[in-house]
Design a protein around this motif. Structure first.
Motif, PDB file in Angstrom:
ATOM      1  N   ALA A 102       1.829  -1.533  -3.574  1.00  0.00           N
ATOM      2  CA  ALA A 102       1.715  -0.783  -2.318  1.00  0.00           C
ATOM      3  C   ALA A 102       2.399   0.564  -2.433  1.00  0.00           C
ATOM      4  CB  ALA A 102       2.364  -1.585  -1.188  1.00  0.00           C
TER       5      ALA A 102
ATOM      6  N   ALA B 298       6.828  -1.820  -3.738  1.00  0.00           N
ATOM      7  CA  ALA B 298       6.127  -0.775  -2.983  1.00  0.00           C
ATOM      8  C   ALA B 298       6.837   0.532  -3.315  1.00  0.00           C
ATOM      9  CB  ALA B 298       6.222  -1.034  -1.491  1.00  0.00           C
TER      10      ALA B 298
ATOM     11  N   ALA C 259       4.115  -9.370   1.370  1.00  0.00           N
ATOM     12  CA  ALA C 259       3.406  -8.472   2.298  1.00  0.00           C
ATOM     13  C   ALA C 259       4.383  -7.855   3.308  1.00  0.00           C
ATOM     14  CB  ALA C 259       2.300  -9.231   3.017  1.00  0.00           C
TER      15      ALA C 259
ATOM     16  N   ILE D 242      -1.341  -1.018   1.366  1.00  0.00           N
ATOM     17  CA  ILE D 242      -0.976  -2.250   0.650  1.00  0.00           C
ATOM     18  C   ILE D 242      -2.238  -2.909   0.104  1.00  0.00           C
ATOM     19  CG2 ILE D 242       0.227  -4.462   0.804  1.00  0.00           C
ATOM     20  CD1 ILE D 242       1.637  -3.413   3.320  1.00  0.00           C
TER      21      ILE D 242
ATOM     22  N   MET E  64       6.554  -5.273   1.545  1.00  0.00           N
ATOM     23  CA  MET E  64       5.778  -4.074   1.220  1.00  0.00           C
ATOM     24  C   MET E  64       5.578  -3.219   2.473  1.00  0.00           C
ATOM     25  SD  MET E  64       5.321  -4.456  -2.020  1.00  0.00           S
ATOM     26  CE  MET E  64       6.835  -5.374  -2.108  1.00  0.00           C
TER      27      MET E  64
ATOM     28  N   VAL F 285      -1.409  -8.507  -3.616  1.00  0.00           N
ATOM     29  CA  VAL F 285      -0.333  -9.297  -3.000  1.00  0.00           C
ATOM     30  C   VAL F 285      -0.654 -10.785  -3.139  1.00  0.00           C
ATOM     31  CG1 VAL F 285       0.745  -9.896  -0.782  1.00  0.00           C
ATOM     32  CG2 VAL F 285       0.410  -7.493  -1.400  1.00  0.00           C
TER      33      VAL F 285
ATOM     34  N   VAL G  99       6.348   0.683   2.841  1.00  0.00           N
ATOM     35  CA  VAL G  99       5.244   1.619   3.083  1.00  0.00           C
ATOM     36  C   VAL G  99       5.491   2.416   4.364  1.00  0.00           C
ATOM     37  CG1 VAL G  99       2.804   1.673   3.759  1.00  0.00           C
ATOM     38  CG2 VAL G  99       3.519   0.348   1.754  1.00  0.00           C
TER      39      VAL G  99
ATOM     40  N   GLN H 284      -1.606  -0.157  -6.523  1.00  0.00           N
ATOM     41  CA  GLN H 284      -1.482  -0.010  -5.076  1.00  0.00           C
ATOM     42  C   GLN H 284      -2.812   0.281  -4.386  1.00  0.00           C
ATOM     43  OE1 GLN H 284       0.139   1.700  -7.362  1.00  0.00           O
ATOM     44  NE2 GLN H 284       0.126   3.901  -7.016  1.00  0.00           N
TER      45      GLN H 284
END
Lengths: 453, 107
Positions: free
Chosen positions: A152, A192, A386, A158, A389, A163, A393, A121
């Motif tokens: 992440a 994540a 993305a 992230i 994640m 990724v 996050v 991460q």
């Protein structure tokens, strides 16, 4: 004190409503296997796993018989292999370790072994980079090894380089396992905020803060919850939530019983009960059907996210009192290919990828077991990762992506993985390109809510 | 050896010492079902404490609570023998240790 009503209820849950223990997973630390020589490392890993879990399947079979409840899987999770840095000097070394894990799983008679894992991460060590690079080869040359990569976290943000890499890794894995519906991707999860004590595959591994060995148990029971809501009849949503809580309590108590006894019989500490509603493709074992029972024509209709949020919360509230230690993912799973109701909803167009993404914001996992067209670009897959994640996050929760760009398949086709992994209708993706965004690399910084100290 | 460890685990894991099991029998009704199940229990030294039984449109359903204090042999052999007894007569017979019911229904 035994009473007939309680007996009938329990027997009915098992007989008619598919109540089962989904998995008894033994976590095993491999830190004491560290070794510079890869062959010796593999030998030590094999010995440690087979010695530690030698009695795992016989004990679970014994408990299954004693309590008359099916225990579907016995599994093993190990320390993330990327930590075995001394013995990893090349991609081939990694693949050799993957094959060792596979052999150990065969020897133990278990169906999956998790821990072909890297946690990157905030950045990747040299061994983590090699492990990630090796994933397509490793998954195509093994049958039981499961891989996960945490890219992440709320604390770290992230890692967009990871990724980007994972988009390519997923595509390559799909290609190398094209002979069997790109099944390698079904054993690969991008996370994540990954939990370090999760007993469920494909994301299980044995975290660095865990004891030498540990027993974690994952319960199931979507069919039991759906039946309870059906019996509750025409009540309001507060009453539905109460019904779910009570049912989750009972399901989790069984998990706690099996976990405590398995731990004692194996002379291994009890870790956690993961109180997840994990569906299977079997009729009557579906999370989508619970949502439909609550009052949606189809899973995916407007209202799905709200109903799922309530379900997920009620499951946790009911389960948490039933177990001395709750952990793992704990919530409702929404894997498309493993859930008969989800498969139907996706096939008829009621459930789209965008709706699934919204649902992941309020349940315990993420975009799970979703087949997408084989010609989906790696950048698009990285874009999907993305977004997912970011949801994890920002909301300080676990999210994950397990998509299968099924080689040679396009929207409307079906991909079959067999067994619990089920059948997935290939779903449409938005193909507008995020290529420039993804190619920037670097890191999306941790959000302000990470500063809690 | 394994069985005695299993019993200990059941004792310590449950809230109280537990020596009972529940047998459920489901299938088409015929003459002698109870006699057959009772004889099979007796062979294993299992004492019947309570029987609840009904027949609904030719469907036989029975729940027996039995004492397994004097069980001869190990519990899983008893489970297998009862299941086999059921298969021979097209009945579904399950034996479950009482701890699962206590866990699920008592706080």
């Amino acid at each position: 004190m035994l009473n007939i009503k309680a007996i009938k209820e329990t027997v009915n849950m098992i007989r008619e409503e598919n109540l089962d223990i989904r998995t008894v997973t033994m976590g095993i630390s491999l830190f004491d296997c560290q070794c510079d020589d890869t062959d010796r490392l593999c030998g030590k890993i094999y010995d440690k796993i087979t010695k530690s879990a030698g009695r795992l399947t016989s004990v679970t079979r014994e408990l299954e018989k004693r309590y008359g409840i099916p225990i579907i899987n016995s599994r093993v999770s190990v320390t993330p292999i990327s930590y075995m840095a001394g013995g990893i000097k090349s991609v081939d070394d990694c693949v050799k370790i993957a094959k060792t894990l596979d052999r150990a799983a065969d020897e133990l008679g278990i169906n999956f072994i998790g821990g072909y894992t890297a946690l990157v991460q905030k950045g990747a060590t040299d061994s983590a980079k090699l492990l990630i690079e090796s994933i397509p080869e490793a998954l195509s040359q093994t049958g039981k090894v499961c891989s996960s990569v945490n890219v992440a976290s709320t604390k770290a943000g992230i890692n967009m380089d990871a990724v980007r890499a994972m988009g390519n890794v997923i595509k390559e894995t799909a290609y190398l396992t094209r002979g069997s519906g790109s099944i390698g991707c079904a054993k690969l999860v991008v996370f994540a905020n990954v939990p370090e004590d999760n007993p469920f595959m494909a994301g299980a591994f044995h975290g660095a803060g865990e004891p030498e060995r540990v027993i974690n148990v994952g319960v199931s029971g979507p069919g039991v919850v759906a039946a309870a809501i059906r019996r509750a009849g025409d009540c309001d949503l507060s009453a539905v939530a109460e019904t779910i809580k009570k049912t989750a309590f009972k399901i989790t108590r069984v998990g706690q019983l099996i976990a405590t006894e398995a731990a004692q019989l194996l002379d291994v500490p009890f870790g956690i009960v993961d109180l997840s509603l994990a569906p299977t493709p079997a009729v009557g074992d579906s999370v989508a059907r619970i949502l439909e029972e609550i009052g949606l024509e189809r899973c995916g209709a407007y209202g799905t996210t709200a109903a799922l949020a309530m379900l997920n919360d009620a499951v946790k509230k009911g389960g948490v009192m039933a177990s001395s230690s709750v952990g793992g993912l704990s919530g409702a799973f929404i894997p498309v290919s493993e859930d008969a109701g989800m498969i139907e909803a996706a096939a008829c167009g009621a459930l789209k990828l965008e709706k699934l993404e919204a649902m992941t914001a309020v349940c315990s996992v993420g975009l799970d077991m979703i087949a997408i067209p084989g010609d989906t670009e790696a950048d698009v897959i990285s874009g999907i990762i993305a977004d997912e994640m970011a949801i994890g996050v920002v909301n300080s929760k676990t999210t994950a992506v397990r998509v299968i760009p099924a080689y040679g398949c396009s929207v409307g086709d079906e991909v079959s993985f067999g067994g619990l992994l089920g059948t997935a209708p290939v779903m449409a993706v938005n193909n507008y390109s995020p290529a420039k965004f993804i190619s920037r690399g670097g890191c999306i910084p941790a959000p302000i809510q990470s500063l809690k100290n | 050896m394994e069985e005695s460890k299993m019993n200990n685990a059941a004792k310590d894991g449950g809230e109280k010492q537990s020596k009972k099991a529940v047998i459920t029998v489901v299938g088409h009704d015929s003459i002698g079902i109870i006699a057959g199940v009772a004889a099979a229990c007796a062979e294993f030294g299992v004492n019947i404490c309570e029987i609840t039984q009904s027949v609904l449109s030719d469907y036989f359903v029975m729940i027996m609570i039995v004492d397994i204090d004097g069980l001869v042999g190990d519990f899983s052999a008893f489970v297998d023998a009862m299941a086999a007894h059921g298969r021979e007569r097209s009945l579904e017979i399950r034996v479950m240790h009482e701890n699962i019911f206590d866990s699920m229904h008592e706080i």
